[in-house]
Motif scaffolding. Structure first.
Motif, PDB file in Angstrom:
ATOM      1  N   MET A   1       0.832  -1.185   0.000  1.00  0.00           N
ATOM      2  CA  MET A   1       0.000   0.000   0.000  1.00  0.00           C
ATOM      3  C   MET A   1       0.876   1.248   0.000  1.00  0.00           C
ATOM      4  SD  MET A   1      -1.717  -2.614   1.668  1.00  0.00           S
ATOM      5  CE  MET A   1      -1.432  -2.391   3.393  1.00  0.00           C
ATOM      6  N   ASN A   2       0.303   2.333  -0.461  1.00  0.00           N
ATOM      7  CA  ASN A   2       0.983   3.620  -0.460  1.00  0.00           C
ATOM      8  C   ASN A   2       0.423   4.499   0.646  1.00  0.00           C
ATOM      9  OD1 ASN A   2       1.062   2.732  -3.522  1.00  0.00           O
ATOM     10  ND2 ASN A   2       2.734   4.155  -3.151  1.00  0.00           N
ATOM     11  N   LEU A   3       1.196   5.493   1.023  1.00  0.00           N
ATOM     12  CA  LEU A   3       0.768   6.511   1.983  1.00  0.00           C
ATOM     13  C   LEU A   3       0.308   7.750   1.222  1.00  0.00           C
ATOM     14  CD1 LEU A   3       3.794   5.997   4.339  1.00  0.00           C
ATOM     15  CD2 LEU A   3       1.419   5.520   4.967  1.00  0.00           C
ATOM     16  N   ALA A   4      -0.777   8.387   1.691  1.00  0.00           N
ATOM     17  CA  ALA A   4      -1.293   9.583   1.035  1.00  0.00           C
ATOM     18  C   ALA A   4      -2.005  10.456   2.068  1.00  0.00           C
ATOM     19  CB  ALA A   4      -2.256   9.205  -0.092  1.00  0.00           C
ATOM     20  N   ARG A   5      -2.117  11.748   1.755  1.00  0.00           N
ATOM     21  CA  ARG A   5      -2.890  12.671   2.585  1.00  0.00           C
ATOM     22  C   ARG A   5      -4.215  12.993   1.889  1.00  0.00           C
ATOM     23  NH1 ARG A   5      -0.891  14.702   7.741  1.00  0.00           N
ATOM     24  NH2 ARG A   5       1.371  14.763   7.510  1.00  0.00           N
ATOM     25  N   VAL A   6      -5.269  13.097   2.682  1.00  0.00           N
ATOM     26  CA  VAL A   6      -6.543  13.556   2.146  1.00  0.00           C
ATOM     27  C   VAL A   6      -6.455  15.071   1.974  1.00  0.00           C
ATOM     28  CG1 VAL A   6      -9.028  13.687   2.520  1.00  0.00           C
ATOM     29  CG2 VAL A   6      -7.753  11.688   3.325  1.00  0.00           C
ATOM     30  N   ARG A   7      -6.681  15.537   0.737  1.00  0.00           N
ATOM     31  CA  ARG A   7      -6.547  16.968   0.443  1.00  0.00           C
ATOM     32  C   ARG A   7      -7.869  17.628   0.091  1.00  0.00           C
ATOM     33  NH1 ARG A   7      -2.239  18.049   3.220  1.00  0.00           N
ATOM     34  NH2 ARG A   7      -0.278  17.386   2.282  1.00  0.00           N
ATOM     35  N   VAL A  57      -3.450   3.537   1.157  1.00  0.00           N
ATOM     36  CA  VAL A  57      -4.183   3.459  -0.093  1.00  0.00           C
ATOM     37  C   VAL A  57      -3.848   2.151  -0.809  1.00  0.00           C
ATOM     38  CG1 VAL A  57      -4.528   4.540  -2.347  1.00  0.00           C
ATOM     39  CG2 VAL A  57      -4.189   5.959  -0.312  1.00  0.00           C
ATOM     40  N   THR A  58      -4.890   1.417  -1.203  1.00  0.00           N
ATOM     41  CA  THR A  58      -4.729   0.204  -1.999  1.00  0.00           C
ATOM     42  C   THR A  58      -5.086   0.517  -3.441  1.00  0.00           C
ATOM     43  OG1 THR A  58      -5.197  -1.282  -0.169  1.00  0.00           O
ATOM     44  CG2 THR A  58      -5.626  -2.127  -2.354  1.00  0.00           C
ATOM     45  N   GLN A  59      -4.290   0.006  -4.384  1.00  0.00           N
ATOM     46  CA  GLN A  59      -4.567   0.267  -5.795  1.00  0.00           C
ATOM     47  C   GLN A  59      -4.741  -1.026  -6.573  1.00  0.00           C
ATOM     48  OE1 GLN A  59      -1.345   3.475  -6.177  1.00  0.00           O
ATOM     49  NE2 GLN A  59      -2.876   4.049  -7.667  1.00  0.00           N
ATOM     50  N   GLY A  60      -5.356  -0.903  -7.757  1.00  0.00           N
ATOM     51  CA  GLY A  60      -5.507  -2.058  -8.632  1.00  0.00           C
ATOM     52  C   GLY A  60      -6.709  -2.898  -8.251  1.00  0.00           C
ATOM     53  N   SER A  61      -6.699  -4.139  -8.727  1.00  0.00           N
ATOM     54  CA  SER A  61      -7.900  -4.954  -8.599  1.00  0.00           C
ATOM     55  C   SER A  61      -8.197  -5.362  -7.169  1.00  0.00           C
ATOM     56  CB  SER A  61      -7.782  -6.187  -9.479  1.00  0.00           C
ATOM     57  OG  SER A  61      -6.644  -6.912  -9.109  1.00  0.00           O
ATOM     58  N   SER A  62      -7.237  -5.216  -6.246  1.00  0.00           N
ATOM     59  CA  SER A  62      -7.517  -5.516  -4.843  1.00  0.00           C
ATOM     60  C   SER A  62      -8.652  -4.654  -4.322  1.00  0.00           C
ATOM     61  CB  SER A  62      -6.266  -5.262  -3.992  1.00  0.00           C
ATOM     62  OG  SER A  62      -5.200  -6.049  -4.441  1.00  0.00           O
ATOM     63  N   CYS A  63      -8.864  -3.510  -4.965  1.00  0.00           N
ATOM     64  CA  CYS A  63      -9.878  -2.574  -4.510  1.00  0.00           C
ATOM     65  C   CYS A  63     -11.288  -3.129  -4.593  1.00  0.00           C
ATOM     66  CB  CYS A  63      -9.810  -1.298  -5.326  1.00  0.00           C
ATOM     67  SG  CYS A  63      -8.240  -0.478  -5.127  1.00  0.00           S
ATOM     68  N   ARG A  64     -11.482  -4.145  -5.367  1.00  0.00           N
ATOM     69  CA  ARG A  64     -12.837  -4.677  -5.466  1.00  0.00           C
ATOM     70  C   ARG A  64     -13.178  -5.590  -4.305  1.00  0.00           C
ATOM     71  NH1 ARG A  64     -10.996  -6.118 -10.463  1.00  0.00           N
ATOM     72  NH2 ARG A  64     -11.225  -8.202  -9.664  1.00  0.00           N
ATOM     73  N   TRP A  65     -12.250  -5.890  -3.422  1.00  0.00           N
ATOM     74  CA  TRP A  65     -12.437  -6.921  -2.413  1.00  0.00           C
ATOM     75  C   TRP A  65     -12.904  -6.407  -1.052  1.00  0.00           C
ATOM     76  CZ3 TRP A  65     -11.347  -9.025  -6.724  1.00  0.00           C
ATOM     77  CH2 TRP A  65     -11.480 -10.409  -6.885  1.00  0.00           C
ATOM     78  N   THR A  66     -13.892  -5.530  -1.038  1.00  0.00           N
ATOM     79  CA  THR A  66     -14.542  -5.165   0.215  1.00  0.00           C
ATOM     80  C   THR A  66     -16.038  -5.184  -0.044  1.00  0.00           C
ATOM     81  OG1 THR A  66     -14.813  -2.792  -0.119  1.00  0.00           O
ATOM     82  CG2 THR A  66     -12.637  -3.531   0.607  1.00  0.00           C
ATOM     83  N   SER A  67     -16.822  -5.223   1.021  1.00  0.00           N
ATOM     84  CA  SER A  67     -18.277  -5.342   0.852  1.00  0.00           C
ATOM     85  C   SER A  67     -18.851  -4.165   0.065  1.00  0.00           C
ATOM     86  CB  SER A  67     -18.943  -5.440   2.225  1.00  0.00           C
ATOM     87  OG  SER A  67     -18.473  -4.425   3.082  1.00  0.00           O
TER      88      SER A  67
END
Lengths: 97, 97, 97, 97, 97
Positions: A1-7, A57-67
Motif C-alpha cells: 500500500m501507499n501513503l497519502a494525505r486527504v486533500r 491506499v490500496t490500488q488495482g484490482s484488490s480494490c474490489r475486495w470489500t463489501s
C-alpha cells in the motif's frame, strides 16, 4: 500500500451505473513521514477519513475486495487512517491527537 | 482513479472479437486542477463524455467490472464526468455550466 | 489502452505449457500521433497486425479475457488496429490506405 | 517480485472492515544487493520478518492469494525472507547469520 | 511481456505457506536487443532458464494462471526463453546456439 494525505473531495454526478453512492477523495501521494509529493489521485473512501489525515491506499484490482466495492470499477481505495509510523526505531509520523 | 481530459476519438475497425461495439476516447492525463500533462491514453467511454470534459479514469482489471465491459480485454475506462474538485477548501476545478 | 507500433516478431520455442501456439509481436510504445518512443514490449497478437501498423494494446490481467487468452499467463495483448485518431478536431493519425 | 528491507512498522487502528488483524511493515525498495533506494511502501507481513531483513515483496492482485489475505484489499505483501542472492556467480547478498 | 536476462538465483528458506517449492531467478530488465538496463526483479522460473538466457517475463495477476502458480502470491514469471527477435526485418537478437 501507499501513503497519502486527504486533500479534498471530487464531485461527479454523471457516473457509470456501478459507481453510484461512492464518496471520492482527492489524495496526495506522501513519503514515509507523511510529506506530500505533489502527485494526486482520486480514491474511494472506506473509513471516513478527514482532510489532512494520512491514510493507507490500496490500488488495482484488490480494490474490489470489500463489501462496498465488490464488482465496481474502482482502482484506488482508502483502507485505513494511519496513527503512527516507526522507521528504524524512531517515530517519523504521529497523527494529531 | 486518475483525472484526464477527453481530447478526441480513436477509430479501429479491425478488432479482437470481444471488443466490438466499444467507443474509444483519446484522453490526456491531468493534474488535480484539470491541467493536461501531455500524456495520452485510449479509454472506453462508459458515460457519454464529450471533448474537453474532465473525467475519472479507472485502469487495470477493475475495468472489467461493469455491465458493458465484463469479460472484455479493457484496461482503461472513463467511469465519471467531474463536476468540481475541492483542494484544501478551495474549488480548484469546476466544469463549465 | 496504449498505442504502439508493430516493429517485428519474437520467436521462443521453449515455453511454459499454457503459452503454446501464441504469436508474439515486438511492439514500440507510441504517442497519440503514432510516433515511437523507443520503448519496446512483447505482445500477443489477437488481430493479425502487420509490421508498421499502429495498434491498441491492453496490459495486465485484462489480457486473459478473450477466447484465445483465457487462463494463460499473458499480460500484453494487441486488441485492435487503429484506422484514425482525432485530437481536438484534427486527424493526427490515419493508417495508410 | 521486488526486493525490499523492513524498516519499521505502521499502526492504523481505524481500518476498513476486511483489513483487521493485519500487521503492516514499512519497507524500503532495494536493489539486487540489498541497498535501499529511498522509496517506501507499506506491506502486510506474511512471514514474521524483522527490521533490517531483506524480503521478497509481491504487489497487485496476487496479494489476495494466500490463506490470510484472501478477499482482502491488500496490494503489497512480504512473502519471503531472503537468505542469499547470487549474481553472475558471485554472492552479492547474504543475510547476517 | 517484458524482456529480461537471467543473472542469478535468490534463495529464501523462510516463506509464506503458498510459495514453497518455487525456484526464484534474479533477472535484469532488457531492451529489444537483449541489452541489460541495470534494473533487477525476482521471478519464478517456469521453463528451466539458465544464467545469461534472454527470457519473456509476465507480471501482475496473469502470473497466477499456470498449473504451477495457480492461487500463489506470485507477480513475476519467466514464461519462455527467447530464440530470436526480429526488428524491422533485421535479427537484433539470436540466442547462442
Amino acid at each position: 500500500m501507499n501513503l497519502a494525505r486527504v486533500r479534498g473531495t471530487v464531485v461527479a454526478t454523471r457516473r457509470s451505473d456501478k459507481v453510484e453512492g461512492a464518496k471520492w477523495l482527492l489524495i496526495e501521494d506522501c513519503d514515509q513521514s507523511g510529506k506530500g509529493r505533489g502527485e494526486y489521485l482520486v480514491a474511494l473512501d472506506m473509513v471516513g477519513a478527514n482532510r489532512g489525515e494520512l491514510v493507507l491506499v490500496t490500488q488495482g484490482s484488490s480494490c474490489r475486495w470489500t463489501s462496498r466495492t465488490e464488482d465496481r470499477p474502482m482502482d484506488t481505495l482508502v483502507v485505513a487512517i494511519v496513527d503512527t509510523i516507526d522507521q528504524r526505531g524512531a517515530v517519523v509520523y504521529a497523527a494529531a491527537p
